[in-house]
Design a protein around this motif. Sequence first.
Motif, PDB file in Angstrom:
ATOM      1  N   ARG A  89       0.735  -0.926  -0.317  1.00  0.00           N
ATOM      2  CA  ARG A  89       0.000  -0.048   0.064  1.00  0.00           C
ATOM      3  C   ARG A  89       0.851   1.201   0.107  1.00  0.00           C
ATOM      4  O   ARG A  89       0.489   2.365  -0.687  1.00  0.00           O
ATOM      5  CB  ARG A  89      -0.833  -0.137   1.453  1.00  0.00           C
ATOM      6  CG  ARG A  89      -1.866   1.161   1.122  1.00  0.00           C
ATOM      7  CD  ARG A  89      -2.538   0.956   2.510  1.00  0.00           C
ATOM      8  NE  ARG A  89      -1.972   1.865   3.638  1.00  0.00           N
ATOM      9  CZ  ARG A  89      -1.191   3.077   3.908  1.00  0.00           C
ATOM     10  NH1 ARG A  89      -2.154   4.280   3.043  1.00  0.00           N
ATOM     11  NH2 ARG A  89      -0.823   3.064   4.909  1.00  0.00           N
ATOM     12  N   ILE A  90       1.900   1.217   1.291  1.00  0.00           N
ATOM     13  CA  ILE A  90       2.411   2.806   0.883  1.00  0.00           C
ATOM     14  C   ILE A  90       3.531   2.613   0.015  1.00  0.00           C
ATOM     15  O   ILE A  90       3.241   3.955  -0.721  1.00  0.00           O
ATOM     16  CB  ILE A  90       3.403   2.817   2.186  1.00  0.00           C
ATOM     17  CG1 ILE A  90       2.598   2.149   3.375  1.00  0.00           C
ATOM     18  CG2 ILE A  90       3.951   4.538   2.944  1.00  0.00           C
ATOM     19  CD1 ILE A  90       3.841   2.479   4.750  1.00  0.00           C
ATOM     20  N   PHE A  91       3.915   1.728  -0.879  1.00  0.00           N
ATOM     21  CA  PHE A  91       4.551   1.487  -2.161  1.00  0.00           C
ATOM     22  C   PHE A  91       3.883   2.709  -3.437  1.00  0.00           C
ATOM     23  O   PHE A  91       4.113   3.312  -4.105  1.00  0.00           O
ATOM     24  CB  PHE A  91       6.079   0.530  -2.372  1.00  0.00           C
ATOM     25  CG  PHE A  91       6.289   0.694  -3.886  1.00  0.00           C
ATOM     26  CD1 PHE A  91       7.704   1.428  -3.771  1.00  0.00           C
ATOM     27  CD2 PHE A  91       6.075   0.626  -4.719  1.00  0.00           C
ATOM     28  CE1 PHE A  91       8.566   0.879  -4.741  1.00  0.00           C
ATOM     29  CE2 PHE A  91       6.641   0.679  -5.613  1.00  0.00           C
ATOM     30  CZ  PHE A  91       7.863   1.245  -5.490  1.00  0.00           C
ATOM     31  N   TYR A  92       2.989   2.360  -3.130  1.00  0.00           N
ATOM     32  CA  TYR A  92       1.572   2.422  -4.169  1.00  0.00           C
ATOM     33  C   TYR A  92       1.507   3.844  -4.188  1.00  0.00           C
ATOM     34  O   TYR A  92       1.505   4.479  -5.534  1.00  0.00           O
ATOM     35  CB  TYR A  92       0.628   1.802  -3.708  1.00  0.00           C
ATOM     36  CG  TYR A  92      -0.640   1.774  -4.865  1.00  0.00           C
ATOM     37  CD1 TYR A  92      -1.029   0.824  -5.980  1.00  0.00           C
ATOM     38  CD2 TYR A  92      -1.538   2.770  -5.046  1.00  0.00           C
ATOM     39  CE1 TYR A  92      -1.769   1.371  -7.007  1.00  0.00           C
ATOM     40  CE2 TYR A  92      -2.802   2.959  -5.427  1.00  0.00           C
ATOM     41  CZ  TYR A  92      -3.295   1.868  -6.466  1.00  0.00           C
ATOM     42  OH  TYR A  92      -3.816   2.070  -7.750  1.00  0.00           O
ATOM     43  N   ARG A  93       1.658   3.910  -2.885  1.00  0.00           N
ATOM     44  CA  ARG A  93       1.118   5.437  -3.459  1.00  0.00           C
ATOM     45  C   ARG A  93       2.171   6.373  -3.511  1.00  0.00           C
ATOM     46  O   ARG A  93       2.398   7.639  -4.308  1.00  0.00           O
ATOM     47  CB  ARG A  93       0.428   5.960  -2.205  1.00  0.00           C
ATOM     48  CG  ARG A  93      -0.599   5.348  -1.070  1.00  0.00           C
ATOM     49  CD  ARG A  93      -0.659   5.854   0.671  1.00  0.00           C
ATOM     50  NE  ARG A  93      -1.690   7.247   1.056  1.00  0.00           N
ATOM     51  CZ  ARG A  93      -2.869   7.357   0.548  1.00  0.00           C
ATOM     52  NH1 ARG A  93      -3.996   6.913   1.173  1.00  0.00           N
ATOM     53  NH2 ARG A  93      -3.296   9.408   0.906  1.00  0.00           N
ATOM     54  N   ASN A  94       3.584   6.125  -2.697  1.00  0.00           N
ATOM     55  CA  ASN A  94       4.761   6.499  -2.997  1.00  0.00           C
ATOM     56  C   ASN A  94       5.241   6.699  -4.114  1.00  0.00           C
ATOM     57  O   ASN A  94       5.643   7.780  -4.867  1.00  0.00           O
ATOM     58  CB  ASN A  94       5.670   6.155  -2.272  1.00  0.00           C
ATOM     59  CG  ASN A  94       5.637   6.252  -1.086  1.00  0.00           C
ATOM     60  OD1 ASN A  94       5.324   7.445  -0.545  1.00  0.00           O
ATOM     61  ND2 ASN A  94       6.203   5.316  -0.003  1.00  0.00           N
ATOM     62  N   ALA A  95       4.668   5.829  -4.656  1.00  0.00           N
ATOM     63  CA  ALA A  95       4.552   5.527  -6.946  1.00  0.00           C
ATOM     64  C   ALA A  95       4.162   6.657  -6.865  1.00  0.00           C
ATOM     65  O   ALA A  95       4.746   7.443  -8.364  1.00  0.00           O
ATOM     66  CB  ALA A  95       4.940   3.877  -6.942  1.00  0.00           C
ATOM     67  N   ILE A  96       3.071   6.658  -6.844  1.00  0.00           N
ATOM     68  CA  ILE A  96       2.325   7.683  -7.820  1.00  0.00           C
ATOM     69  C   ILE A  96       2.955   8.648  -7.471  1.00  0.00           C
ATOM     70  O   ILE A  96       2.933  10.156  -8.285  1.00  0.00           O
ATOM     71  CB  ILE A  96       0.735   7.322  -6.846  1.00  0.00           C
ATOM     72  CG1 ILE A  96      -0.109   6.429  -8.306  1.00  0.00           C
ATOM     73  CG2 ILE A  96      -0.192   8.415  -7.485  1.00  0.00           C
ATOM     74  CD1 ILE A  96      -1.348   6.131  -6.760  1.00  0.00           C
ATOM     75  N   ASN A  97       2.865   9.432  -5.888  1.00  0.00           N
ATOM     76  CA  ASN A  97       3.127  10.477  -5.418  1.00  0.00           C
ATOM     77  C   ASN A  97       5.375  10.907  -6.239  1.00  0.00           C
ATOM     78  O   ASN A  97       4.669  11.608  -6.325  1.00  0.00           O
ATOM     79  CB  ASN A  97       3.732  10.788  -4.188  1.00  0.00           C
ATOM     80  CG  ASN A  97       2.475  10.695  -3.638  1.00  0.00           C
ATOM     81  OD1 ASN A  97       0.866  11.098  -4.182  1.00  0.00           O
ATOM     82  ND2 ASN A  97       2.676  10.222  -2.200  1.00  0.00           N
ATOM     83  N   VAL A  98       5.701  10.391  -6.696  1.00  0.00           N
ATOM     84  CA  VAL A  98       6.957  10.786  -7.307  1.00  0.00           C
ATOM     85  C   VAL A  98       7.020  10.322  -8.572  1.00  0.00           C
ATOM     86  O   VAL A  98       7.890  10.340  -9.146  1.00  0.00           O
ATOM     87  CB  VAL A  98       8.299   9.822  -6.438  1.00  0.00           C
ATOM     88  CG1 VAL A  98       8.246   9.893  -4.829  1.00  0.00           C
ATOM     89  CG2 VAL A  98       8.165   8.750  -6.916  1.00  0.00           C
ATOM     90  N   GLY A  99       5.724   9.521  -8.857  1.00  0.00           N
ATOM     91  CA  GLY A  99       5.702  10.084 -10.989  1.00  0.00           C
ATOM     92  C   GLY A  99       6.258   8.712 -11.266  1.00  0.00           C
ATOM     93  O   GLY A  99       6.982   8.865 -12.220  1.00  0.00           O
ATOM     94  N   LEU A 100       6.433   7.482 -11.002  1.00  0.00           N
ATOM     95  CA  LEU A 100       6.815   6.332 -11.189  1.00  0.00           C
ATOM     96  C   LEU A 100       5.654   5.199 -11.551  1.00  0.00           C
ATOM     97  O   LEU A 100       4.572   5.287 -10.691  1.00  0.00           O
ATOM     98  CB  LEU A 100       7.067   5.653  -9.652  1.00  0.00           C
ATOM     99  CG  LEU A 100       8.003   4.496 -10.181  1.00  0.00           C
ATOM    100  CD1 LEU A 100       8.813   3.881 -11.515  1.00  0.00           C
ATOM    101  CD2 LEU A 100       8.359   2.901  -9.608  1.00  0.00           C
TER     102      LEU A 100
END
Lengths: 163, 418
Positions: A89-100
Amino acid sequence: MHIRGKVMKYGDNIDTDVIIPARYLTSSDPLELAKHCMEDLDPTFTQRVTQETVLVAGKNFGCGSSREHAPLAIKGAGVQAVIATSFARIFYRNAINVGLPILECEEASQALEEGEEVEIDLNQGVIRSLTTGRLFQAQAFPPFLQEVIREGGLMNLVKKRVS
Amino acid sequence: MGKTMSEKIFERKVNHAVQPGDLVIAPIDCAMGQDGTTPLAIKSFLDMNAQSVFDHHKIFFVIDHNAPSPMESVSRLHDEMRSFAQKFGISLFDVGQGVCHELMVAKGLVVPGDLVVGADSHTCTYGALGAFATGIGSTELAVAMISGKLWFKVPETIRINLHGTLQEGVFAKDVILFIASQLKADGANYKAIEFHGPVIDRLEMDERFTISNMAVEMGAKAGLMVPDDKTFSWVKKRSKRDFESVFPDPNARYCEVVDLDCSFLTPQVALPHRVDTVKSVEELDEIPIQEAFIGTCTNGRIRDLEVATRILSGRKVHPHVRLIVAPASREIFLHALQMGWVEEIVQAGGVFVTPGCGPCVGTHQGIPGDGWNVISTANRNFKGRMGNASAFIYLASPATVAASAIEGKITDPRKYLR
């Protein structure tokens, strides 16, 4: 938005400690982080990764810590997108937030092999193997997240809304 | 249809009915950042041209991951946190005060019914107080600091009923390792967990935090417990804030209900490099160890040090083993000093390090050597977690770790507790 690249394949439960070990969190520069990306799991990763790499992995990709350095390191290494059966879950949000760009697609994550050429239509969530011709449909993002992705991450969206 | 605790907390925050799967933008009660994640949040904050924080009373920084600083680059990051905190009036817990998740609950900063975010995955610890608390990344911490709000997907909830009575020598850590082995590392991904049942009811708050702390090891977004008299007495001793507890409806809808009988449980050990690869201690072959670690946001609390002392008192740590102890906070360390536990552990051959994360994160204070086996009370045993990818990390309760430190091999602690 279309992405083209060559598959590098990994298994289930790729955790953030192997994506970027904590000893390197003294930097938040994606290129600096990229030098150590995946080194505890696959020391050849940094030599093999190119600006046209698509990572393909199994379930629970990015499990573990909340470090945003993990998607930053992957992005900095040149990876164009990550396809996995599921993301933590947290990786999912982080990836979206950094544009990956990330795509959840069990079929593709099972079928795609190391070295296959793939083309991804991010807007439609369609993954096509140029090697085998097979088509895969990834889970669509909810409209709200599509907006975040379109703007290239949460920071850009906030900047735009504030200004 | 009734609602789960998570659904009711979100409903109260957004003032309308919600269903699992709904995307909501909700106001948060507080936000926490530690020294591994906050420097990047500060960078994002500045990149977004933010001028102020939404409410400096609701933001907390903790320097615990690399404390005291092992190198100059880290010292610079710590100073960035200090300057930022000072500029905006944010409370910062500096080197030696303890692990962020212990401080947030022990200082009364979280109360039942809260919606809390923290730039650390183990923020889910506060679920034991009946709060919805979840880990986020640095950019989201920046957004939360600026706006006081964040988007959430209202999660489905798995209800875990823990039945029976724990045997002597079996602890909360053994229960949560057992749960991890049943649910698996992604068994609760994107979901909340509610822990129920007589086993939880009988546990003290210290031990309940151990269980909620590891909810994220199954991917869970939050790990909640229903507040009871123990919760209220914990919170009232520590917080002046008014609060309104949230309870699940009796007819709440859960996506899954798991019933586990804990009466038969024996001490559990998670094998390298997976938290969900778990065996009973008596099933293991002889596994020699070179390092033993007691501490962390999972198991660095008073009851943990107490049981470790019971086992180590009057005995000696095996000559091949380095036993490292990191109390989860200064107050816990002081308590252990006053009780004479520190002296007993040090007499036995243990080494105390600064209250904080200790060697758990793999940056300092006990990085294992090549091929070492480590037994630790932490929550993660991923490859390379403690700073050496060729080491093997086993996870267990403080009792099992203490008994193993004495014998130099992974050991069933029950014979030392009779």
